[in-house]
Every structure is written in C-alpha cells, then in structure tokens.
Design a protein around this motif. Structure first.
Motif, short mmCIF file in Angstrom:
data_model
loop_
_atom_site.label_atom_id
_atom_site.label_comp_id
_atom_site.label_asym_id
_atom_site.label_seq_id
_atom_site.Cartn_x
_atom_site.Cartn_y
_atom_site.Cartn_z
N ASP A 61 93.60 35.66 36.19
CA ASP A 61 93.04 34.36 35.83
C ASP A 61 93.17 34.04 34.34
N ASN A 62 93.90 34.85 33.60
CA ASN A 62 93.98 34.68 32.15
C ASN A 62 95.43 34.86 31.69
N THR A 63 96.08 33.76 31.32
CA THR A 63 97.50 33.83 30.94
C THR A 63 97.72 34.70 29.70
N PHE A 64 96.77 34.71 28.77
CA PHE A 64 96.89 35.57 27.59
C PHE A 64 96.95 37.03 28.00
N LEU A 65 96.04 37.45 28.91
CA LEU A 65 96.01 38.84 29.35
C LEU A 65 97.22 39.20 30.21
N ILE A 66 97.69 38.27 31.04
CA ILE A 66 98.91 38.52 31.81
C ILE A 66 100.08 38.76 30.85
#
Length: 156
Positions: A61-66
């Motif tokens: 749910d988090n593009t930064f973490l992906i």
C-alpha cells in the motif's frame, strides 16, 4: 544474478536515511537477540553488526516502500520485484521445502533453502510477489522452521 556476499554487506543506511527508520537495541527475532533497524514493513536484523535477516512485509500500500524494497532486491541481484508477477526461475521454482497458507489468507508463503540461507516468498493467488524474507542465521532458520521440521531433522 544473486551474489551471496552482497547480503553480508547489506546495510540499511544504503537505502534509508537515519530519520526514515528506527533502531531497537534489544530485539528478539525468532527467539534470537539482536538489533532491529527499520520500520514495520522493511526490517534489517543485526547480530554483532552483521545483518542476519532482511524482512519485507506489508509494503503493497506504499509506493515509497515498494520502491525501496525493489532497490534492495536489485542490490542483492534478484530479478523479481515486489508488486510484480512472480516468474519461476531455476532457483525459485517448485523446489520449495515447505509452503504455508495459514499466515495470511491472501497469499501463500514458500520456504526455500537457498545457498544455506532461508528465503521465504509471499505470493498471492494471482501470482504477485508481496513479501520477502531472507535469513542467514542458522538458529533463526531453525526457529522459523520448527513448525514444519521435527526436532531431529533440524539444520545444524
């Protein structure tokens, strides 16, 4: 191509600034004491300044973490990416040691013995890679696998 020496050189500071993660000095990972650096989703577990576990969970749910997770996987030399369809490879095909769907109903965990390390891949029913765990420490590996392996069959 994966390079085992890259795991031993893995350092959270190469991917996150110190303001982007927390350090827990007294942390137990699978009943082994060490230092945890990271957040809830991407964790680096250290014993005596050596990384022993990389855990990537619940980043979808988090593009930064992906993006960070995929930078780490790329650094290690893996071709697969979190959030992408998982394609079978020579190393990661149907040769997993165990699989477990009891942890989460949305995906299956596949446990691989990979170059004397444990790699656990979380793959959805649609074939999307959603989690990754890599463990170097034998005690942690045995503790993680005790659910599947009777005591007499443990890795030494």
């Amino acid at each position: 191509m994966y390079d085992k020496t890259k795991f031993s050189m893995l350092n959270i500071d190469d991917f996150f600034s110190s303001e982007q993660y927390q350090t827990i000095e007294d942390f137990s990972y699978a009943d082994v004491q060490g230092i945890l650096k990271g957040g809830y989703q991407i964790e680096f577990f250290y014993i005596l300044d050596h990384v022993e576990v990389l855990s990537i969970q619940e980043v979808m749910d988090n593009t930064f973490l992906i993006d960070k997770a995929n930078q780490i996987l790329s650094y290690l030399g893996f071709d697969f990416k979190i959030g992408q369809p998982f394609e079978l490879t020579d190393e990661f095909n149907h040769n997993y040691r165990f699989k477990d769907g009891s942890y989460n109903k949305d995906y299956m965990l596949y446990y691989y013995d990979f170059e004397d390390m444990l790699i656990v891949l979380g793959i959805t029913w649609e074939g999307i890679l959603v989690s990754f765990e890599m463990v170097n420490n034998k005690t942690i590996i045995n503790n993680r696998l005790e659910f599947f392996i009777p005591n007499i069959l443990r890795i030494v």
